[in-house]
Design a protein around this motif. Structure first.
Motif, PDB file in Angstrom:
ATOM      1  N   ASP A 166      63.805  73.569  40.073  1.00 33.35           N
ATOM      2  CA  ASP A 166      63.415  72.695  41.182  1.00 33.35           C
ATOM      3  C   ASP A 166      62.440  73.387  42.134  1.00 33.35           C
ATOM      4  OD1 ASP A 166      64.224  70.076  42.802  1.00 33.35           O
ATOM      5  OD2 ASP A 166      64.156  71.729  44.214  1.00 33.35           O
ATOM      6  N   HIS A 195      63.034  74.962  49.494  1.00 37.62           N
ATOM      7  CA  HIS A 195      63.561  75.519  48.248  1.00 37.62           C
ATOM      8  C   HIS A 195      62.668  76.648  47.754  1.00 37.62           C
ATOM      9  CE1 HIS A 195      66.298  72.267  48.328  1.00 37.62           C
ATOM     10  NE2 HIS A 195      65.447  71.334  47.934  1.00 37.62           N
ATOM     11  N   ASP A 212      68.269  76.541  49.479  1.00 35.43           N
ATOM     12  CA  ASP A 212      68.242  76.371  48.030  1.00 35.43           C
ATOM     13  C   ASP A 212      69.379  75.470  47.563  1.00 35.43           C
ATOM     14  OD1 ASP A 212      65.976  77.761  46.977  1.00 35.43           O
ATOM     15  OD2 ASP A 212      66.898  79.632  47.627  1.00 35.43           O
ATOM     16  N   HIS A 213      69.193  74.883  46.390  1.00 30.80           N
ATOM     17  CA  HIS A 213      70.141  73.918  45.848  1.00 30.80           C
ATOM     18  C   HIS A 213      71.453  74.576  45.422  1.00 30.80           C
ATOM     19  CE1 HIS A 213      68.417  69.979  45.863  1.00 30.80           C
ATOM     20  NE2 HIS A 213      67.302  70.368  45.305  1.00 30.80           N
ATOM     21  N   SER A 240      66.132  77.978  43.552  1.00 32.78           N
ATOM     22  CA  SER A 240      66.560  76.617  43.214  1.00 32.78           C
ATOM     23  C   SER A 240      66.075  76.355  41.788  1.00 32.78           C
ATOM     24  CB  SER A 240      65.954  75.593  44.183  1.00 32.78           C
ATOM     25  OG  SER A 240      66.533  75.695  45.458  1.00 32.78           O
TER      26      SER A 240
END
Length: 205
Positions: free
Chosen positions: A17, A10, A41-42, A14
Motif C-alpha cells: 500500500d 503511509h 502505517d496500516h 504499509s
C-alpha cells in the motif's frame, strides 16, 4: 512555517500500500516547511522508532499513529466473505500513554485478531483509548462506508460512539482531497454536513 500537517501518512512499512520511504517523507516535510508529520502505517508500527529518531534529527515533531484495521464483528471472528473486509480507523498518540496503547492494540491485533490482516474490534478499542486521538479514516472507514450506503442515521450513531469512548475533543471526522475519486467527494460533503449537525470536529488529511 506551513500550518498544514499531514496526519494520515503511509510509508514503505504499509505493505502493498505505502510507497514512500521514511527518509523521503521527512525530507519532503522539511522542504515544505512543516513543523510536524504523522506516520500512520496500516495495522503496524514497524517504522515508529526509525521515524521518531529521524524526525527529531531534522527538527520536526514526530506524531506516532496507526491506521488500524477494525473488524466488522469480533476480532476473533474468521468467517470468509464476512470478516475479510475490515474497516479502517486512524489513531494518533498524544503522549506516552497513547503510545503505549497503540503498542498494546497493535500487539493484540497481531496475536489475537489476525485474519488476513492484523485487526482490532470496538470492544478492545474501548479499553485502550487513553492518550489517543481518533480520526474517522479513509473511504474504508466505518463512518464513510455508512454515508456512502445512505445510512446517515447509522453514521451519526457511530460518531456518537467514538466521541463517547475517546472524548468529544479527541475525535475528528476525516476528509481527504482525492480529486479522482467521485465517492470521496460525496463522502467529504456529507462529513462536513455531519460535522455541523453533530458538532463534531473536522480535519483534512
Amino acid at each position: 512555517m506551513s500550518k498544514f500537517i499531514h496526519l494520515h501518512v503511509h510509508s514503505e512499512y504499509s505493505l502493498l500500500d505505502g510507497l514512500a520511504k521514511i527518509d523521503a517523507l521527512i525530507a519532503k516535510a522539511k522542504q515544505d516547511g512543516m513543523e510536524a508529520i504523522a506516520l500512520t502505517d496500516h495495522g503496524v508500527m514497524y517504522g515508529a522508532i526509525e521515524f521518531y529518531k529521524k524526525c527529531l534529527e531534522q527538527g520536526i515533531k514526530p506524531i506516532i499513529g496507526v491506521e488500524f484495521y477494525l473488524a466488522p464483528r469480533k476480532m476473533t471472528d474468521r468467517t470468509p466473505k464476512i470478516d475479510t473486509s475490515p474497516y479502517h480507523l486512524t489513531l494518533l498518540a498524544k503522549n506516552k500513554i497513547g503510545y503505549k496503547n497503540l503498542m498494546k492494540l497493535s500487539t493484540l491485533a497481531h496475536l489475537e485478531g489476525y485474519y488476513y490482516k492484523p485487526r482490532i474490534d470496538r470492544r478492545t478499542l474501548k479499553k485502550y483509548t487513553r492518550g489517543l486521538i481518533c480520526l474517522s479514516g479513509c473511504l474504508k472507514g466505518d463512518i464513510p462506508r455508512l454515508i456512502l450506503a445512505g445510512n446517515i442515521k447509522g453514521a451519526k450513531k457511530r460518531i456518537a460512539f467514538y466521541k463517547k469512548i475517546f472524548g468529544w475533543d479527541n475525535f475528528y471526522l476525516e476528509i481527504q482531497p482525492h480529486q479522482n475519486l467521485p465517492e470521496q467527494k460525496k463522502a467529504n460533503e456529507k462529513m462536513v454536513e455531519l460535522s455541523r449537525k453533530t458538532k463534531t470536529q473536522l480535519v483534512i488529511t
